[in-house]
Design a protein around this motif. Structure first.
Motif, mmCIF file in Angstrom:
data_model
loop_
_atom_site.group_PDB
_atom_site.id
_atom_site.type_symbol
_atom_site.label_atom_id
_atom_site.label_comp_id
_atom_site.label_asym_id
_atom_site.label_seq_id
_atom_site.Cartn_x
_atom_site.Cartn_y
_atom_site.Cartn_z
ATOM 1 N N VAL A 1 0.834 -1.204 0.000
ATOM 2 C CA VAL A 1 0.000 0.000 0.000
ATOM 3 C C VAL A 1 0.869 1.254 0.000
ATOM 4 C CG1 VAL A 1 -1.670 1.331 1.347
ATOM 5 C CG2 VAL A 1 -1.962 -1.134 1.097
ATOM 6 N N ILE A 2 1.937 1.256 0.782
ATOM 7 C CA ILE A 2 2.854 2.394 0.816
ATOM 8 C C ILE A 2 3.467 2.630 -0.559
ATOM 9 C CG2 ILE A 2 5.112 3.138 1.683
ATOM 10 C CD1 ILE A 2 4.378 1.926 4.374
ATOM 11 N N SER A 3 3.883 1.566 -1.221
ATOM 12 C CA SER A 3 4.520 1.683 -2.534
ATOM 13 C C SER A 3 3.569 2.293 -3.559
ATOM 14 C CB SER A 3 4.992 0.303 -3.009
ATOM 15 O OG SER A 3 5.903 -0.264 -2.083
ATOM 16 N N ILE A 4 2.312 1.816 -3.580
ATOM 17 C CA ILE A 4 1.339 2.328 -4.546
ATOM 18 C C ILE A 4 1.011 3.795 -4.255
ATOM 19 C CG2 ILE A 4 -1.025 2.112 -5.398
ATOM 20 C CD1 ILE A 4 -0.842 -0.889 -4.818
ATOM 21 N N THR A 5 0.737 4.106 -2.992
ATOM 22 C CA THR A 5 0.298 5.451 -2.616
ATOM 23 C C THR A 5 1.391 6.488 -2.834
ATOM 24 O OG1 THR A 5 -1.164 4.487 -0.948
ATOM 25 C CG2 THR A 5 -0.695 6.842 -0.772
ATOM 26 N N TYR A 6 2.583 6.215 -2.308
ATOM 27 C CA TYR A 6 3.665 7.186 -2.428
ATOM 28 C C TYR A 6 4.182 7.282 -3.858
ATOM 29 C CZ TYR A 6 4.097 8.034 2.577
ATOM 30 O OH TYR A 6 3.856 8.424 3.864
ATOM 31 N N GLY A 7 4.257 6.154 -4.539
ATOM 32 C CA GLY A 7 4.771 6.175 -5.903
ATOM 33 C C GLY A 7 3.960 7.071 -6.814
ATOM 34 N N SER A 8 2.631 6.927 -6.764
ATOM 35 C CA SER A 8 1.775 7.730 -7.635
ATOM 36 C C SER A 8 1.827 9.210 -7.267
ATOM 37 C CB SER A 8 0.335 7.218 -7.569
ATOM 38 O OG SER A 8 -0.160 7.263 -6.243
ATOM 39 N N CYS A 9 1.853 9.524 -5.980
ATOM 40 C CA CYS A 9 1.852 10.935 -5.561
ATOM 41 C C CYS A 9 3.186 11.623 -5.848
ATOM 42 C CB CYS A 9 1.520 11.041 -4.077
ATOM 43 S SG CYS A 9 -0.208 10.702 -3.704
ATOM 44 N N ILE A 10 4.283 10.914 -5.695
ATOM 45 C CA ILE A 10 5.583 11.507 -5.993
ATOM 46 C C ILE A 10 5.696 11.821 -7.481
ATOM 47 C CG2 ILE A 10 8.056 10.987 -6.129
ATOM 48 C CD1 ILE A 10 7.780 9.570 -3.437
ATOM 49 N N VAL A 11 5.188 10.927 -8.327
ATOM 50 C CA VAL A 11 5.183 11.184 -9.775
ATOM 51 C C VAL A 11 4.347 12.422 -10.103
ATOM 52 C CG1 VAL A 11 4.380 10.288 -11.990
ATOM 53 C CG2 VAL A 11 5.631 8.801 -10.428
ATOM 54 N N MET A 12 3.219 12.609 -9.376
ATOM 55 C CA MET A 12 2.316 13.725 -9.654
ATOM 56 C C MET A 12 2.865 15.063 -9.187
ATOM 57 S SD MET A 12 -1.399 12.077 -8.702
ATOM 58 C CE MET A 12 -2.218 13.688 -8.770
ATOM 59 N N TYR A 13 3.497 15.107 -8.006
ATOM 60 C CA TYR A 13 3.766 16.396 -7.373
ATOM 61 C C TYR A 13 5.238 16.731 -7.172
ATOM 62 C CZ TYR A 13 -1.224 16.272 -6.405
ATOM 63 O OH TYR A 13 -2.588 16.210 -6.543
ATOM 64 N N ILE A 14 6.097 15.758 -6.963
ATOM 65 C CA ILE A 14 7.511 16.059 -6.744
ATOM 66 C C ILE A 14 8.241 15.965 -8.073
ATOM 67 C CG2 ILE A 14 9.579 15.490 -5.422
ATOM 68 C CD1 ILE A 14 7.320 16.395 -3.694
ATOM 69 N N LYS A 15 8.201 17.056 -8.839
ATOM 70 C CA LYS A 15 8.845 17.090 -10.139
ATOM 71 C C LYS A 15 9.176 18.538 -10.473
ATOM 72 C CE LYS A 15 4.365 17.185 -12.461
ATOM 73 N NZ LYS A 15 3.447 16.489 -13.371
ATOM 74 N N PRO A 16 10.151 18.785 -11.357
ATOM 75 C CA PRO A 16 10.505 20.158 -11.714
ATOM 76 C C PRO A 16 9.361 20.874 -12.405
ATOM 77 C CG PRO A 16 12.231 18.616 -12.369
ATOM 78 C CD PRO A 16 11.055 17.798 -11.948
ATOM 79 N N ARG A 17 9.349 22.181 -12.285
ATOM 80 C CA ARG A 17 8.306 22.993 -12.879
ATOM 81 C C ARG A 17 8.307 22.861 -14.395
ATOM 82 N NH1 ARG A 17 7.696 29.597 -12.206
ATOM 83 N NH2 ARG A 17 5.852 29.824 -13.509
ATOM 84 N N GLY A 18 7.086 22.740 -14.959
ATOM 85 C CA GLY A 18 6.941 22.697 -16.402
ATOM 86 C C GLY A 18 7.171 21.338 -17.028
ATOM 87 N N THR A 19 7.413 20.301 -16.213
ATOM 88 C CA THR A 19 7.626 18.971 -16.763
ATOM 89 C C THR A 19 6.397 18.115 -16.535
ATOM 90 O OG1 THR A 19 8.566 18.146 -14.690
ATOM 91 C CG2 THR A 19 10.099 19.116 -16.272
ATOM 92 N N GLY A 20 6.277 17.063 -17.307
ATOM 93 C CA GLY A 20 5.174 16.125 -17.112
ATOM 94 C C GLY A 20 4.046 16.352 -18.093
ATOM 95 N N ASP A 21 3.668 15.292 -18.810
ATOM 96 C CA ASP A 21 2.556 15.359 -19.744
ATOM 97 C C ASP A 21 1.251 15.293 -18.972
ATOM 98 O OD1 ASP A 21 0.682 13.280 -21.629
ATOM 99 O OD2 ASP A 21 1.473 15.098 -22.567
ATOM 100 N N LEU A 22 0.272 16.161 -19.345
ATOM 101 C CA LEU A 22 -0.983 16.225 -18.604
ATOM 102 C C LEU A 22 -1.783 14.932 -18.732
ATOM 103 C CD1 LEU A 22 -2.213 19.884 -19.205
ATOM 104 C CD2 LEU A 22 -1.539 18.847 -17.037
ATOM 105 N N ALA A 23 -1.748 14.301 -19.899
ATOM 106 C CA ALA A 23 -2.461 13.039 -20.073
ATOM 107 C C ALA A 23 -1.874 11.969 -19.150
ATOM 108 C CB ALA A 23 -2.388 12.593 -21.531
ATOM 109 N N TYR A 24 -0.560 11.947 -19.048
ATOM 110 C CA TYR A 24 0.103 11.000 -18.147
ATOM 111 C C TYR A 24 -0.241 11.312 -16.697
ATOM 112 C CZ TYR A 24 3.905 8.587 -15.730
ATOM 113 O OH TYR A 24 4.640 7.796 -14.882
ATOM 114 N N THR A 25 -0.266 12.621 -16.354
ATOM 115 C CA THR A 25 -0.606 13.028 -14.993
ATOM 116 C C THR A 25 -2.029 12.621 -14.636
ATOM 117 O OG1 THR A 25 0.895 14.926 -15.142
ATOM 118 C CG2 THR A 25 -0.772 14.995 -13.424
ATOM 119 N N LYS A 26 -2.957 12.750 -15.595
ATOM 120 C CA LYS A 26 -4.340 12.334 -15.347
ATOM 121 C C LYS A 26 -4.430 10.831 -15.112
ATOM 122 C CE LYS A 26 -6.214 14.583 -18.913
ATOM 123 N NZ LYS A 26 -7.262 15.053 -19.861
#
Length: 314
Positions: free
Chosen positions: A245-270
């Motif tokens: 549960v920790i792996s799933i929860t933290y993994g998805s949230c870190i990908v969503m929020y802990i990233k440099p500004r302006g990076t990340g595709d919106l479709a992937y984020t959704k």
């Protein structure tokens, strides 16, 4: 808190422009939401009525199940409503409220996962003092601090967001009001909000993750020192579901929020947001139930009692 703005509502683009695909997706998400509510309610009910589950681990699991229902309910009902009636709008106050509840309940989940890790640490590393340390008063205080901490930690980003001006555009390329796409629509300087939110995300995500990592590092070393193979397997089995549960929860949230500004595709984020807000709350009850024999036995006993009660009524 004043918000001088010309925008009174936002448009949520959702997942697709195709009405046929949207209806199919609505059916799928509605079914997943129903199962999430049902299974987490089963966990809450079983832990309340079964006397064998009156221990701290299941006390925390009960509150985590409440959080899972609350977390997915901050996002999915509005998204399902928009998909059902073909609308894509959400009011400005509704959008702000959704952002705050989503972030607050999510933060409370991280704190609760840390508390559950500490509980497993005490149970495995200090078994003789476990009942003394993790008494009912301590457990209740930890749960209360998790709830209060989650809502208080997100207060500063929420207040800063509410003071921003939105003078157009008003389209959000997401299926719910998340703080990142909202920041992109603000008219004024958003550097302060971005800094506050980044610091809050680092504190909530990485801070609580560090607690989990330290706790389970000590737990694993302690388990490896247990001479009995049977006891080692039992200890690993007790912790395995929580680690998943920790792996799933933290993994998805870190990908969503802990990233440099302006990076990340919106479709992937959704897609990651869908995993975090819909799939994870649905899978977590199965993870805990399928790997926990004590809970399985309690579930079977509850089901037999329910069947026996129904036959008696007939």
């Amino acid at each position: 808190m004043r918000n001088n703005t010309m925008v009174r509502e936002f448009t949520l683009w959702g997942f697709t422009d195709s009405r046929r695909i949207e209806i199919s997706l609505f059916t799928l998400l509605l079914g997943m939401y129903f199962l999430t509510i049902m299974w987490n309610t089963v966990i809450i009910t079983i832990t309340l009525v079964n006397q064998q589950l009156k221990i701290p681990m299941y006390f925390f699991l009960k509150h985590f199940a409440v959080l899972e229902i609350g977390f997915t309910s901050t996002v999915l009902p509005k998204a399902l409503g928009n998909m059902a009636n073909g609308q894509q709008t959400i009011s400005l106050p509704g959008c702000f409220l959704q952002v705050y509840l989503y972030l607050s309940v999510g933060t409370t989940e991280f704190l609760m996962l840390s508390v559950m890790s500490i509980d497993r640490y005490v149970a495995i590393c200090n078994p003789l003092r476990y009942s003394t340390i993790m008494n009912h008063r301590t457990c209740s205080l930890l749960v209360l601090c998790s709830w209060a901490g989650g809502f208080l930690l997100m207060m500063a980003p929420a207040i800063t967001l509410f003071q921003l001006s939105f003078c157009g555009p008003h389209a959000i390329d997401h299926f719910f009001c998340d703080i990142e796409p909202l920041i992109k629509l603000a008219c004024g300087d958003t550097s302060l909000l971005e800094l506050i939110f980044l610091l809050s995300a680092i504190l909530c995500l990485l801070g609580t993750l560090a607690i989990n990592i330290v706790s389970y590092t000590i737990i694993i070393f302690t388990i490896l020192c247990i001479p009995s193979t049977t006891r080692r397997q039992k200890a690993f089995s007790t912790c395995a579901s929580h680690i998943i549960v920790i792996s799933i929860t933290y993994g998805s949230c870190i990908v969503m929020y802990i990233k440099p500004r302006g990076t990340g595709d919106l479709a992937y984020t959704k897609g990651v947001a869908l995993l975090n807000t819909v799939v994870s709350p649905l899978l977590n009850p199965f993870v805990y139930c399928l790997r926990n024999k004590q809970f399985q036995d309690a579930l079977k006993a509850g089901f037999k009692a329910l069947v026996g009660f129904s036959r008696t009524r007939e």
